[in-house]
Design a protein around this motif. Structure first.
Motif, PDB file in Angstrom:
ATOM      1  N   GLY A  50       0.786  -1.226   0.000  1.00  0.00           N
ATOM      2  CA  GLY A  50       0.000   0.000   0.000  1.00  0.00           C
ATOM      3  C   GLY A  50       0.817   1.275   0.000  1.00  0.00           C
ATOM      4  N   LYS A  51       2.139   1.186  -0.039  1.00  0.00           N
ATOM      5  CA  LYS A  51       3.011   2.359  -0.050  1.00  0.00           C
ATOM      6  C   LYS A  51       3.744   2.426  -1.380  1.00  0.00           C
ATOM      7  CE  LYS A  51       3.849   2.295   4.904  1.00  0.00           C
ATOM      8  NZ  LYS A  51       4.869   2.169   5.951  1.00  0.00           N
ATOM      9  N   ARG A  52       3.907   3.630  -1.880  1.00  0.00           N
ATOM     10  CA  ARG A  52       4.619   3.818  -3.135  1.00  0.00           C
ATOM     11  C   ARG A  52       6.123   3.720  -2.886  1.00  0.00           C
ATOM     12  NH1 ARG A  52       3.058   8.283  -7.389  1.00  0.00           N
ATOM     13  NH2 ARG A  52       1.628   6.632  -7.887  1.00  0.00           N
ATOM     14  N   SER A  53       6.757   2.864  -3.643  1.00  0.00           N
ATOM     15  CA  SER A  53       8.204   2.693  -3.580  1.00  0.00           C
ATOM     16  C   SER A  53       8.765   2.849  -4.975  1.00  0.00           C
ATOM     17  CB  SER A  53       8.569   1.309  -3.042  1.00  0.00           C
ATOM     18  OG  SER A  53       8.062   1.126  -1.751  1.00  0.00           O
ATOM     19  N   TYR A  54      10.034   3.162  -5.056  1.00  0.00           N
ATOM     20  CA  TYR A  54      10.702   3.354  -6.340  1.00  0.00           C
ATOM     21  C   TYR A  54      11.798   2.318  -6.493  1.00  0.00           C
ATOM     22  CZ  TYR A  54       8.219   7.734  -6.319  1.00  0.00           C
ATOM     23  OH  TYR A  54       7.233   8.666  -6.272  1.00  0.00           O
ATOM     24  N   VAL A  55      11.811   1.671  -7.636  1.00  0.00           N
ATOM     25  CA  VAL A  55      12.846   0.692  -7.960  1.00  0.00           C
ATOM     26  C   VAL A  55      13.821   1.372  -8.907  1.00  0.00           C
ATOM     27  CG1 VAL A  55      13.334  -1.538  -9.014  1.00  0.00           C
ATOM     28  CG2 VAL A  55      11.244  -1.229  -7.696  1.00  0.00           C
ATOM     29  N   TRP A  56      15.053   1.555  -8.465  1.00  0.00           N
ATOM     30  CA  TRP A  56      16.119   2.145  -9.275  1.00  0.00           C
ATOM     31  C   TRP A  56      16.869   0.995  -9.927  1.00  0.00           C
ATOM     32  CZ3 TRP A  56      17.172   7.532  -9.084  1.00  0.00           C
ATOM     33  CH2 TRP A  56      16.386   8.246  -8.181  1.00  0.00           C
ATOM     34  N   LEU A  57      17.133   1.112 -11.214  1.00  0.00           N
ATOM     35  CA  LEU A  57      17.717   0.019 -11.979  1.00  0.00           C
ATOM     36  C   LEU A  57      18.863   0.533 -12.839  1.00  0.00           C
ATOM     37  CD1 LEU A  57      17.254  -3.001 -12.934  1.00  0.00           C
ATOM     38  CD2 LEU A  57      15.984  -1.991 -14.808  1.00  0.00           C
ATOM     39  N   ALA A  58      19.956  -0.210 -12.866  1.00  0.00           N
ATOM     40  CA  ALA A  58      21.095   0.099 -13.733  1.00  0.00           C
ATOM     41  C   ALA A  58      21.334  -1.082 -14.668  1.00  0.00           C
ATOM     42  CB  ALA A  58      22.343   0.366 -12.905  1.00  0.00           C
ATOM     43  N   VAL A  59      21.442  -0.785 -15.961  1.00  0.00           N
ATOM     44  CA  VAL A  59      21.654  -1.795 -16.990  1.00  0.00           C
ATOM     45  C   VAL A  59      22.837  -1.346 -17.839  1.00  0.00           C
ATOM     46  CG1 VAL A  59      20.575  -2.949 -18.957  1.00  0.00           C
ATOM     47  CG2 VAL A  59      19.177  -2.252 -17.036  1.00  0.00           C
ATOM     48  N   ASP A  60      23.693  -2.295 -18.253  1.00  0.00           N
ATOM     49  CA  ASP A  60      24.792  -1.899 -19.132  1.00  0.00           C
ATOM     50  C   ASP A  60      24.321  -1.916 -20.577  1.00  0.00           C
ATOM     51  OD1 ASP A  60      24.757  -4.545 -19.846  1.00  0.00           O
ATOM     52  OD2 ASP A  60      26.896  -4.872 -19.581  1.00  0.00           O
ATOM     53  N   GLN A  61      25.211  -1.612 -21.505  1.00  0.00           N
ATOM     54  CA  GLN A  61      24.831  -1.470 -22.914  1.00  0.00           C
ATOM     55  C   GLN A  61      24.431  -2.790 -23.558  1.00  0.00           C
ATOM     56  OE1 GLN A  61      28.485   0.325 -23.819  1.00  0.00           O
ATOM     57  NE2 GLN A  61      29.391  -1.469 -24.756  1.00  0.00           N
ATOM     58  N   HIS A  62      24.765  -3.904 -22.917  1.00  0.00           N
ATOM     59  CA  HIS A  62      24.397  -5.211 -23.457  1.00  0.00           C
ATOM     60  C   HIS A  62      23.099  -5.741 -22.856  1.00  0.00           C
ATOM     61  CE1 HIS A  62      28.323  -5.213 -25.271  1.00  0.00           C
ATOM     62  NE2 HIS A  62      28.891  -5.093 -24.092  1.00  0.00           N
ATOM     63  N   GLY A  63      22.501  -5.007 -21.936  1.00  0.00           N
ATOM     64  CA  GLY A  63      21.243  -5.422 -21.328  1.00  0.00           C
ATOM     65  C   GLY A  63      21.397  -6.180 -20.024  1.00  0.00           C
ATOM     66  N   ASN A  64      22.625  -6.301 -19.517  1.00  0.00           N
ATOM     67  CA  ASN A  64      22.847  -6.986 -18.244  1.00  0.00           C
ATOM     68  C   ASN A  64      22.423  -6.077 -17.097  1.00  0.00           C
ATOM     69  OD1 ASN A  64      24.086  -9.170 -19.587  1.00  0.00           O
ATOM     70  ND2 ASN A  64      26.013  -8.056 -19.622  1.00  0.00           N
ATOM     71  N   VAL A  65      21.606  -6.594 -16.203  1.00  0.00           N
ATOM     72  CA  VAL A  65      21.195  -5.815 -15.033  1.00  0.00           C
ATOM     73  C   VAL A  65      22.373  -5.762 -14.070  1.00  0.00           C
ATOM     74  CG1 VAL A  65      19.603  -5.690 -13.101  1.00  0.00           C
ATOM     75  CG2 VAL A  65      18.790  -6.451 -15.310  1.00  0.00           C
TER      76      VAL A  65
END
Length: 146
Positions: A50-65
């Motif tokens: 019920g609470k808004r959270s933010y997911v921060w994501l970093a991906v390289d140029q090849h699509g690897n998380v």
């Protein structure tokens, strides 16, 4: 093993994986193609309990998380924390950072990584946006995370 007449149980396979699985994983990671020098960064909001959270994501140029961070805010301090975590984990500074037009990225980059080129454009960040698809699909299936 079956061709040689050796019968194995599921427990034997599980024990084998526990003993040798990490060794194979480490070897595969060592042989993996090197990570690129571009970082695509993005954030997406989710409702968790019920609470808004933010997911921060970093991906390289090849699509690897490369890294994921869940926070309750989306401001300069949150972006700085994400940059520090990303730099600490990867141990080198990228050449280019590609983000959407959130101003928190620019403010945090000026303090943490002032010599890194920063590209802000809606269309350039598709690599990171596509990485959110599995999260969005799971959220839709579950009718919000709980």
């Amino acid at each position: 093993m079956a061709e040689r007449g050796v019968r194995l149980t599921y427990e034997t396979s599980r024990q084998w994986c526990l003993n040798f699985g990490q060794t194979y994983t480490n070897e595969l990671k060592r042989r993996r193609v090197g990570l690129g020098d571009k970082r695509h960064l993005d954030e997406v909001f989710l409702t968790i309990n019920g609470k808004r959270s933010y997911v921060w994501l970093a991906v390289d140029q090849h699509g690897n998380v490369l890294d994921i961070l869940v926070q309750g805010r989306r401001d300069k301090q949150a972006a700085k924390k994400f940059f520090r975590k990303l730099l600490k984990r990867l141990q080198y500074v990228p050449r280019v950072i590609i983000t959407d037009k959130l101003t928190s990225y620019a403010a945090a980059r000026k303090e943490i990584m002032p010599h890194v080129e920063h590209r802000q454009h809606k269309g350039l960040n598709n690599r990171a946006e596509n990485s959110h698809q599995s999260t969005r699909q799971r959220e839709r299936t579950m009718r919000r995370f709980t």
